[in-house]
Enzyme design. Sequence first.
Site, PDB file in Angstrom:
ATOM      1  N   GLU A  78      10.528  -3.131  96.643  1.00  0.00           N
ATOM      2  CA  GLU A  78      11.350  -3.468  95.475  1.00  0.00           C
ATOM      3  C   GLU A  78      12.629  -4.119  95.972  1.00  0.00           C
ATOM      4  OE1 GLU A  78      12.859  -1.602  91.215  1.00  0.00           O
ATOM      5  OE2 GLU A  78      12.252  -0.239  92.812  1.00  0.00           O
ATOM      6  N   ASP A 103       8.660   6.028  88.383  1.00  0.00           N
ATOM      7  CA  ASP A 103       9.829   5.440  89.058  1.00  0.00           C
ATOM      8  C   ASP A 103      10.737   6.567  89.552  1.00  0.00           C
ATOM      9  OD1 ASP A 103      11.486   3.525  90.099  1.00  0.00           O
ATOM     10  OD2 ASP A 103      12.389   2.925  88.197  1.00  0.00           O
TER      11      ASP A 103
END
Length: 397
Positions: free
Chosen positions: A131, A279
């Site tokens: 990410e 997440d």
Amino acid sequence: MSLTKIFNGKILTPHRVISGGCLILEEGKILEVSEKNIEVSNALEIDASGKYIAPGFIDLHIHGGGGFDFMDGTEEAFLTIAETHVKYGTTAMVPTTLTSEKKDLLKTLDLYETANKSNKKGAQFLGMHLEGPYFAMNQRGAQDPRYIRDPDPEEYQEVLAHSSSITRWSAAPELKGAIEFAKYLKSKGVLAALAHTDAIYEEVLEGFENGYTLATHLYSGMSGVTRRNAFRYAGVIESAFIIDAMDVEIIADGIHLPAPLLKLIMKIKGPDRIALITDAMRAAGMPEGDSVLGPLKTGLKVIVEDGVAKLPDRSSFAGSVATADRLVRNMMQLADVSLLDAVKMITLTPARIMNVHNQKGSLVAGKDADIVIFNENIQIEKTIIGGRVVHDALNVK
């Protein structure tokens, strides 16, 4: 015993519920799915006691849990996170990094390889998700601004050459060099996802056409309708809705996205294009209180309360502490989604997105024996990975 029989439960398929059926497992695979309780000799028997029998949950985007983060720089972190989340039904996950120095990223990739070999009691790893660091500064969220930059071919080619474990990489498609980056990822069999981006529709569409087929944590870290010189432009959120073939992942903790937005996403995209993700940061599965977002030594201090991580001044959210069972429960209770659709969004849909749907994501003969048994409230009773019971809530040591 090489054979295992799971019976007396409600088997969830992508299309229906089979009551009173049974599953036969052999050598880590599903051997048979039957609508009847068939007799099998010399099998270990698991009585589901009328509860639901579902495919194991697959988490496409997860940073931590159990007090650890994948960026902590230890094998223990990887293993503890994997073992923490099996308690909540996760049988497979995609460990996710944060924007960092390249040396820390490469170390994390090396640790993945080591941990993957020794991971026997936790959720299976489906490769790494990077990410960042190729993000729009204005949409960085909790990502460290010191490392945010445009895609650098020399850098990302080195990273991809360093490790074959990278399966997805999130970036902002409007950045200089981002289209070439996506093309390179595609050539290497790596999924490109758009994230932390200020793109408008035209940029998103070009990105989608070149490989950015997944929207990372929809609504979080991305543009909506914007104005430039008095003219309105559709942002990433609207683009994800307009492009029917774009997949989206959502943090369905009920806080990052309240009920009306969960309902809207469900209404437009449907269960075949939505993946539920935690997440989760290190505080998932831990008591509320002080915690750290990102690496333990250099991360951001946060406070966990009301089921979410916040900045110490409580001015903003700072990370999710969701677990997979909570996602399913929330979609049913907050978004009025059926059990079958809620389960599909954390099983078959993410399996397809990660291209493992031939092995995982549904209870079909020949697929991996990754299974969860839970009650009406989505409280996990048993988690089974590769035919082995790795979590049994009734016999917790």
